[in-house]
Design an enzyme around this catalytic site. Sequence first.
Site, PDB file in Angstrom:
ATOM      1  N   LYS A  79       0.819  -1.213   0.000  1.00  0.00           N
ATOM      2  CA  LYS A  79       0.000   0.000   0.000  1.00  0.00           C
ATOM      3  C   LYS A  79       0.856   1.267   0.000  1.00  0.00           C
ATOM      4  CE  LYS A  79      -2.114  -1.350   3.733  1.00  0.00           C
ATOM      5  NZ  LYS A  79      -1.390  -2.652   3.847  1.00  0.00           N
ATOM      6  N   THR A  80       1.843   1.300   0.884  1.00  0.00           N
ATOM      7  CA  THR A  80       2.723   2.472   0.928  1.00  0.00           C
ATOM      8  C   THR A  80       3.486   2.598  -0.392  1.00  0.00           C
ATOM      9  OG1 THR A  80       2.950   2.307   3.323  1.00  0.00           O
ATOM     10  CG2 THR A  80       4.651   3.549   2.160  1.00  0.00           C
ATOM     11  N   ASP A 124      -1.665   7.177   5.976  1.00  0.00           N
ATOM     12  CA  ASP A 124      -1.561   5.766   6.337  1.00  0.00           C
ATOM     13  C   ASP A 124      -2.473   5.495   7.531  1.00  0.00           C
ATOM     14  OD1 ASP A 124      -0.600   3.245   5.987  1.00  0.00           O
ATOM     15  OD2 ASP A 124       1.461   3.687   6.569  1.00  0.00           O
ATOM     16  N   THR A 173      -5.475  -1.236   6.749  1.00  0.00           N
ATOM     17  CA  THR A 173      -5.513  -2.693   6.836  1.00  0.00           C
ATOM     18  C   THR A 173      -6.911  -3.139   7.240  1.00  0.00           C
ATOM     19  OG1 THR A 173      -4.693  -2.459   9.100  1.00  0.00           O
ATOM     20  CG2 THR A 173      -3.084  -3.015   7.418  1.00  0.00           C
ATOM     21  N   ARG A 232       6.602  -8.169   1.728  1.00  0.00           N
ATOM     22  CA  ARG A 232       7.497  -7.720   2.803  1.00  0.00           C
ATOM     23  C   ARG A 232       8.165  -8.927   3.469  1.00  0.00           C
ATOM     24  NH1 ARG A 232       4.588  -4.317   6.651  1.00  0.00           N
ATOM     25  NH2 ARG A 232       5.289  -2.531   5.427  1.00  0.00           N
TER      26      ARG A 232
HETATM   27  N1  LIG Z   1       3.976  -5.462  -5.792  1.00  0.00           N
HETATM   28  C1  LIG Z   1       5.198  -5.427  -5.247  1.00  0.00           C
HETATM   29  N2  LIG Z   1       6.271  -5.705  -5.987  1.00  0.00           N
HETATM   30  C2  LIG Z   1       7.506  -5.707  -5.429  1.00  0.00           C
HETATM   31  N3  LIG Z   1       7.749  -5.430  -4.129  1.00  0.00           N
HETATM   32  C3  LIG Z   1       6.707  -5.138  -3.355  1.00  0.00           C
HETATM   33  C4  LIG Z   1       5.386  -5.123  -3.863  1.00  0.00           C
HETATM   34  N4  LIG Z   1       4.539  -4.795  -2.870  1.00  0.00           N
HETATM   35  C5  LIG Z   1       5.295  -4.627  -1.779  1.00  0.00           C
HETATM   36  N5  LIG Z   1       6.601  -4.831  -2.067  1.00  0.00           N
HETATM   37  C6  LIG Z   1       7.698  -4.770  -1.112  1.00  0.00           C
HETATM   38  O1  LIG Z   1       7.189  -5.077   0.176  1.00  0.00           O
HETATM   39  C7  LIG Z   1       7.573  -4.103   1.109  1.00  0.00           C
HETATM   40  C8  LIG Z   1       6.373  -3.707   1.918  1.00  0.00           C
HETATM   41  O2  LIG Z   1       5.467  -2.976   1.125  1.00  0.00           O
HETATM   42  P1  LIG Z   1       4.652  -1.724   1.708  1.00  0.00           P
HETATM   43  O3  LIG Z   1       5.457  -1.036   2.740  1.00  0.00           O
HETATM   44  O4  LIG Z   1       4.210  -0.925   0.552  1.00  0.00           O
HETATM   45  O5  LIG Z   1       3.427  -2.470   2.378  1.00  0.00           O
HETATM   46  P2  LIG Z   1       2.142  -1.835   3.094  1.00  0.00           P
HETATM   47  O6  LIG Z   1       0.958  -2.457   2.437  1.00  0.00           O
HETATM   48  O7  LIG Z   1       2.250  -0.364   3.089  1.00  0.00           O
HETATM   49  O8  LIG Z   1       2.273  -2.412   4.572  1.00  0.00           O
HETATM   50  P3  LIG Z   1       1.687  -1.785   5.934  1.00  0.00           P
HETATM   51  O9  LIG Z   1       0.222  -2.094   5.969  1.00  0.00           O
HETATM   52  O10 LIG Z   1       2.416  -2.540   7.008  1.00  0.00           O
HETATM   53  O11 LIG Z   1       2.002  -0.334   5.946  1.00  0.00           O
HETATM   54  C9  LIG Z   1       8.193  -2.954   0.333  1.00  0.00           C
HETATM   55  O12 LIG Z   1       9.503  -2.753   0.760  1.00  0.00           O
HETATM   56  C10 LIG Z   1       8.273  -3.391  -1.091  1.00  0.00           C
HETATM   57  O13 LIG Z   1       9.607  -3.476  -1.476  1.00  0.00           O
HETATM   58 MG   LIG Z   2       2.538   0.950   4.672  1.00  0.00          MG
END
Ligand SMILES: Nc1ncnc2c1ncn2[C@@H]1O[C@H](COP(=O)(O)OP(=O)(O)OP(=O)(O)O)[C@@H](O)[C@H]1O
Ligand SMILES: [Mg+2]
Length: 357
Positions: A79-80, A124, A173, A232
Amino acid sequence: MNWDETGPDTDERPDERLVQADADGEDTAVEAALRPKDLDEFVGQEKVREQLDLVLKAARARGATADHVLLSGAPGLGKTTLSMIIAAEMGAPIRITSGPAIQHAGDLAAILSSLQEGEVLFLDEIHRMSRPAEEMLYMAMEDFRVDVIVGKGPGATAIPLELPPFTLVGATTRAGLLPPPLRDRFGFTGHMEFYAPAELERVVHRSARLLDVEIDVEGAAEIAGRSRGTPRIANRLLRRVRDYAQVKADGRIDRPVAAAALGVYEVDARGLDRLDRAVLGALLKLFGGGPVGLSTLAVAVGEERETVEEVAEPFLVREGLLARTPRGRVATPAAWAHLGLVPPQQGGKGQQGLFGA
Ligand SMILES: Nc1ncnc2c1ncn2[C@@H]1O[C@H](COP(=O)(O)OP(=O)(O)OP(=O)(O)O)[C@@H](O)[C@H]1O
Ligand SMILES: [Mg+2]
Protein backbone atom coordinates in the site's frame (compact mmCIF):
# COMPACT_ATOMS: atom_id res chain seq x y z
CA MET A 1 34.54 -10.90 6.64
CA ASN A 2 32.63 -10.30 3.58
CA TRP A 3 29.72 -8.07 4.55
CA ASP A 4 28.21 -6.14 1.76
CA GLU A 5 27.50 -2.45 2.01
CA THR A 6 24.18 -2.90 3.79
CA GLY A 7 26.28 -3.97 6.77
CA PRO A 8 26.27 -6.80 9.23
CA ASP A 9 22.58 -7.01 9.92
CA THR A 10 23.22 -10.57 11.08
CA ASP A 11 23.77 -9.25 14.57
CA GLU A 12 20.00 -9.15 14.83
CA ARG A 13 18.69 -11.87 17.08
CA PRO A 14 16.86 -14.63 15.27
CA ASP A 15 13.59 -12.79 15.33
CA GLU A 16 10.56 -14.73 16.40
CA ARG A 17 8.50 -12.35 14.37
CA LEU A 18 10.45 -12.98 11.22
CA VAL A 19 7.35 -13.94 9.33
CA GLN A 20 5.02 -11.31 10.68
CA ALA A 21 4.29 -8.57 8.24
CA ASP A 22 4.70 -5.38 10.29
CA ALA A 23 7.66 -3.23 9.48
CA ASP A 24 10.21 -2.50 12.18
CA GLY A 25 13.01 0.05 12.19
CA GLU A 26 15.64 -1.77 10.23
CA ASP A 27 13.14 -3.06 7.74
CA THR A 28 11.98 0.41 6.96
CA ALA A 29 15.38 1.39 5.59
CA VAL A 30 15.81 -1.74 3.51
CA GLU A 31 12.21 -1.61 2.36
CA ALA A 32 12.70 1.86 1.00
CA ALA A 33 15.57 0.56 -1.11
CA LEU A 34 13.55 -2.38 -2.41
CA ARG A 35 10.40 -0.45 -3.24
CA PRO A 36 9.33 -0.55 -6.87
CA LYS A 37 9.35 2.98 -8.23
CA ASP A 38 6.71 2.76 -10.95
CA LEU A 39 3.70 0.68 -11.95
CA ASP A 40 5.72 -1.45 -14.36
CA GLU A 41 8.08 -2.53 -11.61
CA PHE A 42 5.24 -3.27 -9.23
CA VAL A 43 4.74 -7.03 -9.26
CA GLY A 44 1.30 -8.66 -9.32
CA GLN A 45 -2.02 -7.09 -8.22
CA GLU A 46 -3.01 -7.07 -11.89
CA LYS A 47 -6.52 -5.79 -11.30
CA VAL A 48 -5.57 -2.90 -9.03
CA ARG A 49 -2.67 -2.00 -11.28
CA GLU A 50 -4.79 -1.94 -14.42
CA GLN A 51 -7.53 0.11 -12.76
CA LEU A 52 -5.12 2.55 -11.21
CA ASP A 53 -3.24 2.90 -14.46
CA LEU A 54 -6.46 4.05 -16.13
CA VAL A 55 -7.30 6.48 -13.33
CA LEU A 56 -3.86 8.06 -13.49
CA LYS A 57 -3.53 8.13 -17.28
CA ALA A 58 -6.94 9.75 -17.65
CA ALA A 59 -6.16 12.38 -15.04
CA ARG A 60 -2.85 13.10 -16.73
CA ALA A 61 -4.52 13.41 -20.11
CA ARG A 62 -7.00 15.91 -18.69
CA GLY A 63 -4.21 17.76 -16.96
CA ALA A 64 -6.17 17.26 -13.77
CA THR A 65 -5.35 16.10 -10.29
CA ALA A 66 -6.10 12.40 -9.82
CA ASP A 67 -9.14 11.32 -7.85
CA HIS A 68 -8.71 10.28 -4.22
CA VAL A 69 -7.55 6.69 -3.87
CA LEU A 70 -8.16 4.26 -1.03
CA LEU A 71 -5.87 1.26 -0.75
CA SER A 72 -6.89 -1.56 1.54
CA GLY A 73 -5.23 -4.84 2.35
CA ALA A 74 -3.18 -6.76 4.87
CA PRO A 75 0.19 -5.43 6.11
CA GLY A 76 3.14 -5.69 3.75
CA LEU A 77 1.18 -6.06 0.50
CA GLY A 78 2.36 -2.80 -1.02
CA LYS A 79 0.00 0.00 0.00
CA THR A 80 2.72 2.47 0.93
CA THR A 81 4.70 1.46 -2.14
CA LEU A 82 1.71 2.05 -4.39
CA SER A 83 1.01 5.45 -2.88
CA MET A 84 4.52 6.54 -3.76
CA ILE A 85 4.09 5.15 -7.24
CA ILE A 86 0.90 7.18 -7.63
CA ALA A 87 2.81 10.36 -6.84
CA ALA A 88 5.67 9.38 -9.13
CA GLU A 89 3.32 8.54 -12.01
CA MET A 90 1.58 11.88 -11.58
CA GLY A 91 4.92 13.67 -11.33
CA ALA A 92 3.66 15.10 -8.07
CA PRO A 93 5.30 15.54 -4.69
CA ILE A 94 4.06 13.38 -1.85
CA ARG A 95 3.38 14.25 1.78
CA ILE A 96 3.28 11.33 4.18
CA THR A 97 1.37 11.20 7.42
CA SER A 98 -0.84 8.78 9.28
CA GLY A 99 -4.13 8.61 11.14
CA PRO A 100 -2.58 8.21 14.59
CA ALA A 101 -0.24 11.17 13.94
CA ILE A 102 -3.23 13.46 13.50
CA GLN A 103 -4.53 14.05 16.99
CA HIS A 104 -6.51 17.19 16.40
CA ALA A 105 -8.40 18.64 13.48
CA GLY A 106 -5.94 21.54 13.66
CA ASP A 107 -3.07 19.18 12.81
CA LEU A 108 -4.88 18.15 9.67
CA ALA A 109 -5.79 21.73 8.79
CA ALA A 110 -2.11 22.68 8.99
CA ILE A 111 -1.13 19.87 6.64
CA LEU A 112 -3.95 20.50 4.19
CA SER A 113 -3.39 24.23 3.98
CA SER A 114 0.28 23.74 3.14
CA LEU A 115 -0.30 21.34 0.24
CA GLN A 116 0.72 22.36 -3.23
CA GLU A 117 -1.62 21.99 -6.15
CA GLY A 118 -1.64 18.37 -7.35
CA GLU A 119 0.30 17.11 -4.35
CA VAL A 120 -0.39 13.60 -3.09
CA LEU A 121 -1.27 13.38 0.59
CA PHE A 122 -0.64 9.87 1.84
CA LEU A 123 -2.65 9.11 4.95
CA ASP A 124 -1.56 5.77 6.34
CA GLU A 125 -3.77 3.89 8.81
CA ILE A 126 -6.57 6.21 7.89
CA HIS A 127 -8.99 4.17 10.03
CA ARG A 128 -7.19 5.41 13.14
CA MET A 129 -7.87 9.11 12.63
CA SER A 130 -9.73 11.09 15.28
CA ARG A 131 -13.38 11.90 14.71
CA PRO A 132 -13.01 15.70 14.33
CA ALA A 133 -10.11 15.28 11.90
CA GLU A 134 -12.17 12.80 9.93
CA GLU A 135 -15.03 15.26 9.60
CA MET A 136 -12.68 17.97 8.44
CA LEU A 137 -11.33 15.55 5.87
CA TYR A 138 -14.81 14.97 4.39
CA MET A 139 -15.07 18.58 3.36
CA ALA A 140 -11.48 18.82 2.24
CA MET A 141 -11.87 15.80 -0.02
CA GLU A 142 -15.15 16.90 -1.53
CA ASP A 143 -14.92 20.66 -1.80
CA PHE A 144 -11.20 21.32 -1.31
CA ARG A 145 -12.10 23.55 1.56
CA VAL A 146 -11.72 23.45 5.33
CA ASP A 147 -13.28 25.51 8.08
CA VAL A 148 -10.62 26.67 10.48
CA ILE A 149 -12.10 27.40 13.87
CA VAL A 150 -10.70 30.49 15.50
CA GLY A 151 -11.33 31.21 19.17
CA LYS A 152 -13.18 29.17 21.76
CA GLY A 153 -16.65 28.85 23.19
CA PRO A 154 -19.56 31.00 21.95
CA GLY A 155 -17.19 33.49 20.34
CA ALA A 156 -15.57 30.88 18.10
CA THR A 157 -15.87 31.53 14.40
CA ALA A 158 -15.26 29.29 11.42
CA ILE A 159 -13.06 30.79 8.74
CA PRO A 160 -13.37 28.98 5.44
CA LEU A 161 -10.08 28.21 3.77
CA GLU A 162 -9.75 27.24 0.12
CA LEU A 163 -7.37 24.38 -0.62
CA PRO A 164 -5.56 23.63 -3.87
CA PRO A 165 -6.79 20.44 -5.52
CA PHE A 166 -4.83 17.49 -4.14
CA THR A 167 -5.01 13.70 -4.26
CA LEU A 168 -5.63 11.92 -1.02
CA VAL A 169 -4.27 8.39 -0.91
CA GLY A 170 -5.58 6.61 2.14
CA ALA A 171 -4.25 3.25 3.25
CA THR A 172 -5.88 0.87 5.67
CA THR A 173 -5.51 -2.69 6.84
CA ARG A 174 -9.08 -2.52 8.13
CA ALA A 175 -11.33 -1.15 5.40
CA GLY A 176 -14.34 -2.36 7.36
CA LEU A 177 -13.62 0.14 10.11
CA LEU A 178 -13.90 3.16 7.82
CA PRO A 179 -17.13 5.10 8.21
CA PRO A 180 -19.13 4.92 4.97
CA PRO A 181 -19.12 8.71 4.43
CA LEU A 182 -15.34 8.58 4.31
CA ARG A 183 -15.19 5.48 2.13
CA ASP A 184 -17.65 7.01 -0.32
CA ARG A 185 -15.49 10.06 -0.89
CA PHE A 186 -12.75 8.06 -2.56
CA GLY A 187 -13.04 7.99 -6.34
CA PHE A 188 -11.21 4.69 -6.52
CA THR A 189 -10.71 1.87 -4.04
CA GLY A 190 -8.03 -0.69 -4.66
CA HIS A 191 -8.12 -3.85 -2.64
CA MET A 192 -4.77 -5.60 -2.41
CA GLU A 193 -4.83 -9.38 -2.43
CA PHE A 194 -2.24 -11.78 -1.09
CA TYR A 195 0.31 -12.65 -3.77
CA ALA A 196 0.52 -15.92 -5.65
CA PRO A 197 3.76 -17.92 -5.22
CA ALA A 198 4.87 -17.13 -8.77
CA GLU A 199 4.48 -13.40 -8.09
CA LEU A 200 6.47 -13.67 -4.88
CA GLU A 201 9.19 -15.46 -6.81
CA ARG A 202 9.40 -12.42 -9.05
CA VAL A 203 9.62 -10.20 -5.98
CA VAL A 204 12.44 -12.34 -4.58
CA HIS A 205 14.39 -12.31 -7.85
CA ARG A 206 13.97 -8.57 -8.17
CA SER A 207 15.11 -7.91 -4.59
CA ALA A 208 18.03 -10.33 -4.92
CA ARG A 209 19.17 -8.38 -7.95
CA LEU A 210 18.97 -5.10 -6.03
CA LEU A 211 20.79 -6.59 -3.04
CA ASP A 212 23.35 -8.14 -5.36
CA VAL A 213 22.68 -11.67 -4.16
CA GLU A 214 22.99 -14.68 -6.42
CA ILE A 215 19.90 -16.87 -6.28
CA ASP A 216 18.60 -19.61 -8.55
CA VAL A 217 15.02 -20.36 -9.56
CA GLU A 218 14.52 -23.06 -6.96
CA GLY A 219 16.01 -21.01 -4.17
CA ALA A 220 13.61 -18.19 -4.96
CA ALA A 221 10.70 -20.64 -5.10
CA GLU A 222 11.62 -21.98 -1.68
CA ILE A 223 11.61 -18.50 -0.14
CA ALA A 224 8.43 -17.48 -1.98
CA GLY A 225 6.61 -20.57 -0.74
CA ARG A 226 7.29 -19.66 2.88
CA SER A 227 6.39 -15.97 2.59
CA ARG A 228 2.67 -16.07 3.40
CA GLY A 229 1.64 -14.34 0.20
CA THR A 230 3.37 -11.16 1.39
CA PRO A 231 6.20 -9.30 -0.40
CA ARG A 232 7.50 -7.72 2.80
CA ILE A 233 7.96 -11.18 4.31
CA ALA A 234 9.57 -12.47 1.10
CA ASN A 235 12.11 -9.64 1.27
CA ARG A 236 12.79 -10.26 4.94
CA LEU A 237 13.27 -14.00 4.49
CA LEU A 238 15.54 -13.33 1.54
CA ARG A 239 17.77 -11.20 3.74
CA ARG A 240 17.97 -13.88 6.41
CA VAL A 241 18.76 -16.52 3.81
CA ARG A 242 21.41 -14.22 2.40
CA ASP A 243 23.03 -14.05 5.85
CA TYR A 244 23.06 -17.81 6.06
CA ALA A 245 24.43 -18.19 2.56
CA GLN A 246 27.27 -15.80 3.35
CA VAL A 247 28.22 -17.46 6.60
CA LYS A 248 27.56 -21.12 5.88
CA ALA A 249 27.83 -21.41 2.11
CA ASP A 250 29.50 -19.53 -0.71
CA GLY A 251 26.97 -16.72 -0.73
CA ARG A 252 24.84 -18.29 -3.45
CA ILE A 253 21.25 -19.21 -2.68
CA ASP A 254 19.76 -22.44 -4.00
CA ARG A 255 16.96 -24.60 -2.62
CA PRO A 256 19.00 -26.51 -0.01
CA VAL A 257 20.59 -23.29 1.28
CA ALA A 258 17.21 -21.53 1.47
CA ALA A 259 15.56 -24.48 3.20
CA ALA A 260 18.40 -24.88 5.70
CA ALA A 261 18.50 -21.16 6.46
CA LEU A 262 14.76 -20.92 7.04
CA GLY A 263 14.99 -24.02 9.20
CA VAL A 264 17.43 -22.15 11.44
CA TYR A 265 14.91 -19.33 11.73
CA GLU A 266 12.12 -21.82 12.43
CA VAL A 267 10.07 -20.88 9.42
CA ASP A 268 8.56 -24.11 8.15
CA ALA A 269 7.76 -25.21 4.62
CA ARG A 270 4.36 -23.56 4.74
CA GLY A 271 5.58 -20.33 6.30
CA LEU A 272 4.49 -21.06 9.86
CA ASP A 273 6.83 -19.77 12.54
CA ARG A 274 7.48 -20.90 16.11
CA LEU A 275 4.43 -19.12 17.52
CA ASP A 276 2.09 -20.44 14.84
CA ARG A 277 3.23 -23.99 15.48
CA ALA A 278 3.03 -23.53 19.25
CA VAL A 279 -0.59 -22.40 18.95
CA LEU A 280 -1.47 -25.20 16.59
CA GLY A 281 0.46 -27.74 18.64
CA ALA A 282 -1.35 -26.77 21.86
CA LEU A 283 -4.71 -26.87 20.14
CA LEU A 284 -4.05 -30.37 18.85
CA LYS A 285 -2.10 -31.97 21.65
CA LEU A 286 -3.63 -30.39 24.73
CA PHE A 287 -7.19 -29.85 23.56
CA GLY A 288 -7.67 -32.65 21.09
CA GLY A 289 -8.19 -30.16 18.26
CA GLY A 290 -10.73 -28.01 20.14
CA PRO A 291 -13.06 -26.31 20.42
CA VAL A 292 -11.19 -24.34 23.02
CA GLY A 293 -11.54 -20.72 24.12
CA LEU A 294 -9.00 -18.17 22.94
CA SER A 295 -7.91 -17.24 26.47
CA THR A 296 -7.26 -20.85 27.42
CA LEU A 297 -5.29 -21.39 24.24
CA ALA A 298 -3.24 -18.25 24.92
CA VAL A 299 -2.40 -19.38 28.46
CA ALA A 300 -1.38 -22.78 27.13
CA VAL A 301 1.24 -21.23 24.85
CA GLY A 302 2.27 -18.59 27.39
CA GLU A 303 1.27 -15.66 25.21
CA GLU A 304 -1.11 -12.74 25.49
CA ARG A 305 -4.57 -13.32 24.14
CA GLU A 306 -4.08 -10.48 21.65
CA THR A 307 -0.84 -11.98 20.36
CA VAL A 308 -2.54 -15.25 19.57
CA GLU A 309 -5.56 -13.56 18.07
CA GLU A 310 -3.85 -10.89 16.01
CA VAL A 311 -0.44 -12.33 15.26
CA ALA A 312 -0.87 -16.07 14.85
CA GLU A 313 -4.49 -16.70 14.01
CA PRO A 314 -5.10 -14.67 10.86
CA PHE A 315 -2.56 -16.68 8.91
CA LEU A 316 -3.64 -20.01 10.42
CA VAL A 317 -7.24 -19.24 9.49
CA ARG A 318 -6.26 -18.17 6.00
CA GLU A 319 -4.26 -21.35 5.53
CA GLY A 320 -7.28 -23.40 6.56
CA LEU A 321 -5.48 -24.82 9.58
CA LEU A 322 -7.64 -23.26 12.27
CA ALA A 323 -11.25 -22.15 12.44
CA ARG A 324 -12.84 -19.61 14.76
CA THR A 325 -16.22 -20.91 15.82
CA PRO A 326 -18.75 -19.60 18.36
CA ARG A 327 -17.71 -22.43 20.66
CA GLY A 328 -14.00 -21.73 20.38
CA ARG A 329 -10.98 -22.43 18.24
CA VAL A 330 -11.01 -25.63 16.24
CA ALA A 331 -8.23 -27.33 14.30
CA THR A 332 -9.00 -28.51 10.79
CA PRO A 333 -7.91 -31.89 9.42
CA ALA A 334 -5.13 -30.06 7.53
CA ALA A 335 -3.69 -28.92 10.87
CA TRP A 336 -3.28 -32.49 12.06
CA ALA A 337 -1.61 -33.41 8.82
CA HIS A 338 0.70 -30.41 8.90
CA LEU A 339 2.05 -31.26 12.34
CA GLY A 340 2.20 -34.94 11.47
CA LEU A 341 -0.38 -35.93 14.09
CA VAL A 342 -3.38 -38.25 13.87
CA PRO A 343 -6.80 -36.84 14.76
CA PRO A 344 -8.56 -38.81 17.52
CA GLN A 345 -11.65 -39.77 15.48
CA GLN A 346 -9.69 -41.22 12.60
CA GLY A 347 -6.84 -42.61 14.66
CA GLY A 348 -9.33 -44.01 17.15
CA LYS A 349 -6.70 -43.74 19.84
CA GLY A 350 -7.98 -40.70 21.67
CA GLN A 351 -5.63 -38.33 23.46
CA GLN A 352 -3.13 -41.03 24.31
CA GLY A 353 -2.22 -41.76 20.74
CA LEU A 354 -1.73 -38.11 19.97
CA PHE A 355 1.14 -37.60 22.30
CA GLY A 356 2.89 -40.61 20.95
CA ALA A 357 2.40 -39.56 17.33
N1 LIG B 1 3.98 -5.46 -5.79
C1 LIG B 1 5.20 -5.43 -5.25
N2 LIG B 1 6.27 -5.71 -5.99
C2 LIG B 1 7.51 -5.71 -5.43
N3 LIG B 1 7.75 -5.43 -4.13
C3 LIG B 1 6.71 -5.14 -3.35
C4 LIG B 1 5.39 -5.12 -3.86
N4 LIG B 1 4.54 -4.80 -2.87
C5 LIG B 1 5.30 -4.63 -1.78
N5 LIG B 1 6.60 -4.83 -2.07
C6 LIG B 1 7.70 -4.77 -1.11
O1 LIG B 1 7.19 -5.08 0.18
C7 LIG B 1 7.57 -4.10 1.11
C8 LIG B 1 6.37 -3.71 1.92
O2 LIG B 1 5.47 -2.98 1.12
P1 LIG B 1 4.65 -1.72 1.71
O3 LIG B 1 5.46 -1.04 2.74
O4 LIG B 1 4.21 -0.92 0.55
O5 LIG B 1 3.43 -2.47 2.38
P2 LIG B 1 2.14 -1.84 3.09
O6 LIG B 1 0.96 -2.46 2.44
O7 LIG B 1 2.25 -0.36 3.09
O8 LIG B 1 2.27 -2.41 4.57
P3 LIG B 1 1.69 -1.78 5.93
O9 LIG B 1 0.22 -2.09 5.97
O10 LIG B 1 2.42 -2.54 7.01
O11 LIG B 1 2.00 -0.33 5.95
C9 LIG B 1 8.19 -2.95 0.33
O12 LIG B 1 9.50 -2.75 0.76
C10 LIG B 1 8.27 -3.39 -1.09
O13 LIG B 1 9.61 -3.48 -1.48
MG1 LIG C 1 2.54 0.95 4.67
